[in-house]
Design an enzyme around this catalytic site. Structure first.
Site, PDB file in Angstrom:
ATOM      1  N   GLU A  19       0.843  -1.206   0.000  1.00 50.09           N
ATOM      2  CA  GLU A  19       0.000   0.000   0.000  1.00 50.09           C
ATOM      3  C   GLU A  19       0.878   1.257   0.000  1.00 50.09           C
ATOM      4  OE1 GLU A  19      -2.449   0.256   3.508  1.00 50.09           O
ATOM      5  OE2 GLU A  19      -2.662   2.418   3.202  1.00 50.09           O
ATOM      6  N   ASP A  25       0.597   3.687  -3.143  1.00 46.21           N
ATOM      7  CA  ASP A  25       0.194   5.077  -2.894  1.00 46.21           C
ATOM      8  C   ASP A  25       1.108   6.043  -3.652  1.00 46.21           C
ATOM      9  OD1 ASP A  25      -1.006   7.276  -1.008  1.00 46.21           O
ATOM     10  OD2 ASP A  25       1.152   7.440  -0.746  1.00 46.21           O
ATOM     11  N   GLU A  47      -4.745   0.600  -3.370  1.00 47.95           N
ATOM     12  CA  GLU A  47      -3.367   1.090  -3.481  1.00 47.95           C
ATOM     13  C   GLU A  47      -2.376  -0.068  -3.470  1.00 47.95           C
ATOM     14  OE1 GLU A  47      -3.443   5.587  -1.650  1.00 47.95           O
ATOM     15  OE2 GLU A  47      -3.038   3.937  -0.287  1.00 47.95           O
TER      16      GLU A  47
END
Lengths: 219, 219
Positions: A36, A40, A107
């Protein structure tokens, strides 16, 4: 998403929430949280490049604001639901509801695609499979990011008192500054600084919205 | 940097500060600020990927903190000076000193390389020409990000009074929250919320450090 993974284990990892992950070493779990973190950042770059080329005559303030809307936690949660992330994510359902599990997993999926296929491929998937079908950029553009009205609405809906305390700061001779604090039920919930009272209020309200998890993408 | 640009005008744009830029349309200038927006995002992704693979057994909290240090305004300014950005940037020297002009231009340069040569090439340049020679990752790792002590030191150096106001919030039955406000000379300068008083203090101090432009990378 129209492609065949090379390394399937990356995708399995992307859909594994920490509530069902096992510790692998030194307290680190085989959950999707590292992916993640990566996804991101990759998504941020893809969206920045998309907006940069889509709006050649807009300044960086406009681009930054539109990007904030596109990668906000609330908007990513909605996007993730649209592409069906909720049907694939693995988590401990006996536990409390995890607020942003879908956006986080989305993400992580982008992080997995990036590691598996590289930046350019990931960019094509995000543009052609997600943004093209699921992002209404004109609508996002129109949505005014008025954090002050968002936080006031939130307070009214939740029957809390709200007040704004603004102070002038003349310590810098060249430029007057404003410091604003947002109080919710007499607790300072956000502060902001700006060259105008209005911008300081917006900034303080934005920080209060973040602290209160107010949905700022709905008009 | 060891390569030949394809489109030289991108690099000229990257080094052009807004103080010497001309308006091209609708108030948008031909300054490096749009490229800075793009380069910031691309650098974020490159650094995220670098840390992700360098630290396979560290959690996302560690990665996030280390990335914050590497892409902080103050650290980027230092990096930019090391690679000589200050000798190339074009700006109006009669005007006041622009605080983060070198770091901003450095990001714009990364945006230019990305548009000129693509993500993979830019990543190689950043890793092999900049991070390898100029970033001491062990030192960055050791630097404790203690925002509370940074803001206290800053206040003492600048002869300002500082106080921390912490309030318990028991409105959520499942989890007690803490709200902390940092006051500098009786002005609220930052607020933070956390599940412990300590984490709320850190978060409030971080926001105060940002508002005060305190250098948080020096130990």
């Amino acid at each position: 998403m129209g492609f065949r993974p090379k390394n399937i284990s990356l995708y399995e990892l992307a859909f594994r929430h920490r509530s069902v992950a096992k510790e692998i070493r030194d307290g680190v779990k085989d959950s999707n949280e590292r992916l993640e973190f990566l996804g991101d950042a990759v998504l941020g770059a893809i969206v920045a490049n998309y907006l940069f080329s889509k709006f050649p005559f807009k300044d960086e303030g406009f681009l930054t604001e539109l990007r904030s809307k596109m990668v906000s936690r609330v908007y990513l949660n909605k996007l993730a639901l649209k592409i069906g992330i909720d049907k694939l994510v693995q988590y401990d359902e006996s536990n409390r509801l995890y607020k942003s599990i879908c956006g986080d997993t989305f993400e992580a999926l982008i992080g997995a695609i990036y590691l598996d296929k590289g930046f350019d491929f990931t960019e094509k998937v995000v543009l052609n499979r997600i943004i093209r079908f699921h992002v209404d950029i004109d609508e996002l553009e129109k949505q005014e990011l008025n954090f002050k009205s968002k936080v006031i609405n939130w307070a009214q809906r939740n029957r809390k008192s709200i007040s704004f305390d603004a102070r002038e700061d003349n310590s810098d001779e060249r430029q007057r500054l404003y410091h604003v604090t947002v109080y919710i039920d007499d607790e300072a919930m956000g502060t902001g600084t700006g060259f105008s009272k209005k911008s300081a209020e917006q900034s303080a309200s934005e920080s209060a919205c973040n602290n209160l998890l107010v949905d700022t993408t709905l008009s």
